[in-house]
Scaffold this active site. Structure first.
Site, PDB file in Angstrom:
ATOM      1  N   HIS A 132       0.807  -1.226   0.000  1.00 36.56           N
ATOM      2  CA  HIS A 132       0.000   0.000   0.000  1.00 36.56           C
ATOM      3  C   HIS A 132       0.841   1.277   0.000  1.00 36.56           C
ATOM      4  O   HIS A 132       0.322   2.343  -0.343  1.00 36.56           O
ATOM      5  CB  HIS A 132      -0.920   0.051   1.228  1.00 36.56           C
ATOM      6  CG  HIS A 132      -1.960  -1.016   1.269  1.00 36.56           C
ATOM      7  ND1 HIS A 132      -2.836  -1.251   0.241  1.00 36.56           N
ATOM      8  CD2 HIS A 132      -2.270  -1.931   2.239  1.00 36.56           C
ATOM      9  CE1 HIS A 132      -3.642  -2.252   0.563  1.00 36.56           C
ATOM     10  NE2 HIS A 132      -3.316  -2.686   1.767  1.00 36.56           N
ATOM     11  N   ASP A 169      -3.253 -10.829  -1.538  1.00 39.09           N
ATOM     12  CA  ASP A 169      -3.728 -10.200  -0.306  1.00 39.09           C
ATOM     13  C   ASP A 169      -5.214  -9.873  -0.447  1.00 39.09           C
ATOM     14  O   ASP A 169      -5.692  -9.595  -1.544  1.00 39.09           O
ATOM     15  CB  ASP A 169      -2.917  -8.917  -0.084  1.00 39.09           C
ATOM     16  CG  ASP A 169      -3.015  -8.354   1.314  1.00 39.09           C
ATOM     17  OD1 ASP A 169      -4.075  -7.818   1.658  1.00 39.09           O
ATOM     18  OD2 ASP A 169      -2.016  -8.435   2.065  1.00 39.09           O
ATOM     19  N   HIS A 171      -6.580  -7.230   0.389  1.00 33.57           N
ATOM     20  CA  HIS A 171      -6.687  -5.813   0.059  1.00 33.57           C
ATOM     21  C   HIS A 171      -5.982  -5.528  -1.268  1.00 33.57           C
ATOM     22  O   HIS A 171      -4.919  -6.082  -1.547  1.00 33.57           O
ATOM     23  CB  HIS A 171      -6.061  -4.959   1.166  1.00 33.57           C
ATOM     24  CG  HIS A 171      -6.687  -5.167   2.514  1.00 33.57           C
ATOM     25  ND1 HIS A 171      -6.335  -6.212   3.337  1.00 33.57           N
ATOM     26  CD2 HIS A 171      -7.637  -4.463   3.172  1.00 33.57           C
ATOM     27  CE1 HIS A 171      -7.048  -6.153   4.455  1.00 33.57           C
ATOM     28  NE2 HIS A 171      -7.854  -5.102   4.373  1.00 33.57           N
ATOM     29  N   ASP A 258      -4.606 -12.538   4.614  1.00 36.58           N
ATOM     30  CA  ASP A 258      -5.840 -11.994   5.188  1.00 36.58           C
ATOM     31  C   ASP A 258      -7.098 -12.338   4.394  1.00 36.58           C
ATOM     32  O   ASP A 258      -8.198 -11.923   4.773  1.00 36.58           O
ATOM     33  CB  ASP A 258      -5.738 -10.485   5.408  1.00 36.58           C
ATOM     34  CG  ASP A 258      -5.136  -9.744   4.239  1.00 36.58           C
ATOM     35  OD1 ASP A 258      -4.878 -10.369   3.197  1.00 36.58           O
ATOM     36  OD2 ASP A 258      -4.906  -8.519   4.370  1.00 36.58           O
TER      37      ASP A 258
END
Length: 394
Positions: A132, A169, A171, A258
């Site tokens: 990120h 991931d 995200h 995750d």
């Protein structure tokens, strides 16, 4: 050729936002100890200690003012520095922040250099995956973008010309995508929970790159509660055809855990079977397309014991090691004591539900939309693999 490697240092635990934060670095130590309990470092895999990234490395991706600010804040912490994305609930400032973050980047650089330089075919940084972070600000628990720095270095040195980046991931891998959004040397593929429901709110099928990079950003936003069969369908329908068309020099996977079904911060419902299948597919692709060259880093994951199991099955897949089902009771005892909840007895999950084999119509729609946006840029047919098989087309 040297053996596959895992990179880890106990100093990774110093990348620590505090005991009340979702990001708990103990997950890395639990993963290393689980791998060690299986004897992975007694022969099949080298365990290497990374060194920190240099300032010159960081400046390959990050703005100088931001790098200087992180160093200053790590030496003299204060409550907030919002202009740099720091001091927020996600990214608290902590003492030694620059040193801790630079070490994680160093691990990914070392993995990239070892593989792209021909020393090893496989290397897994059991840290990093901070996908990120943006050039001028922190985001989503990520201070420096180790993935982008590592890739920028091997691209700049000419050790790789085409990198396939696969991000699993939960995200969206927004930072890596943003940094290479106009660069066809990196094909970014992100499978993530839809930004309609989850941070960072980006990564939709129409986001396919810009300029020379148009068609080289691929986003597969999955609905909440996507399970193994639907995820595997999305992955297999999109990633292998693109990989075959792109013909990368090296593959890099960000292996955030995750999307696991017990993770408290996301809503996907994967089991270890999906992570193992992804590893098998990437193993096959790297073997066929780029001389087995495969680099990985970890990423998100907030169920600590799940992270350890997921990253262990992925490391085993990278190394070609078969692991038994039963987890060492000593690891279970230590993990139970550390986490305060019973540790799992088995490495792999059983089926969660009998209908898990059904592919969600919503996921089929996402896959069709992604193909419509991206596949024509690579000369690919948008028909499903199922339709190709039923029509006799290979």
């Amino acid at each position: 050729m040297a053996k596959p490697a895992v990179l880890y240092d106990d100093r990774y635990l110093e990348y620590n936002f505090g005991q009340d934060h979702a990001f708990q670095p103990i997950r890395h130590r639990l993963a290393i100890e689980l791998m060690r309990s299986y004897g992975m470092f007694d022969g099949p895999v080298d365990l290497l200690q990374p060194g920190p990234a240099t300032e010159q490395d960081l400046l390959l991706v990050h703005e100088r003012r931001y790098v200087d600010a992180v160093r200053e804040l790590g030496d003299h912490p204060r409550d907030e520095a919002y202009e740099w994305g720091l001091g927020t609930g996600d990214n608290p400032i902590f003492p030694g922040m620059y040193v801790a973050a630079a070490l994680q980047v160093g691990g990914t650089i070392q993995a990239c250099e070892a593989v792209a330089g021909g020393e090893r075919t496989r290397a897994y940084n059991l840290g990093g995956g901070f996908h990120h972070a943006m050039p001028g600000r922190a985001s989503g628990f990520c201070v420096f973008n180790d993935v982008a720095v590592g890739l920028a270095r091997i691209l700049g040195e000419g050790r790789a010309k085409r990198v396939l980046y696969i991000d699993i991931d939960a995200h969206h891998g927004d930072g890596v995508q943003e940094i290479f959004y106009e660069d066809p040397r990196v094909l970014t593929v992100s499978l993530h929970e839809s930004g309609r429901f989850l941070f960072p709110g980006t990564g939709f099928p129409a986001d396919i790159g810009k300029g020379k990079g148009k068609g080289y950003a691929v986003n597969i936003p999955l609905p909440p509660y996507t399970r193994d069969a639907s995820y595997a369908y999305a992955f297999e329908e999109i990633v292998p055809p693109l990989a075959e068309a792109y013909k990368p020099d090296v593959i890099f996977t960000q292996t955030g855990a995750d999307a696991y079904y017990t993770d408290p911060l996301a809503h996907l419902k994967l089991t270890t079977r999906t992570y193992e299948r992804v590893a098998q597919t990437v193993d096959g692709l790297s073997t066929r397309l780029c001389g087995k060259r495969w680099i990985a880093a970890t990423g998100g994951g907030y169920d600590m014991a799940a992270c350890a199991r997921v990253w262990t099955v992925i490391a085993a897949g990278m190394a070609g090691v078969s692991l038994s089902e039963e987890i060492d009771p000593r690891w279970r005892e230590t993990t139970t004591r550390e986490l305060g909840v019973p540790a799992p007895a088995k490495l792999r999950d059983r089926h969660l539900e009998t209908d898990d084999e059904k592919v969600s119509p919503a996921v089929r729609e996402v896959v069709a939309e992604v193909k419509a946006h991206v596949f024509p840029h690579h000369g690919l047919d948008t028909a499903t693999n199922e339709n190709r098989r039923s029509s006799g087309v290979q």
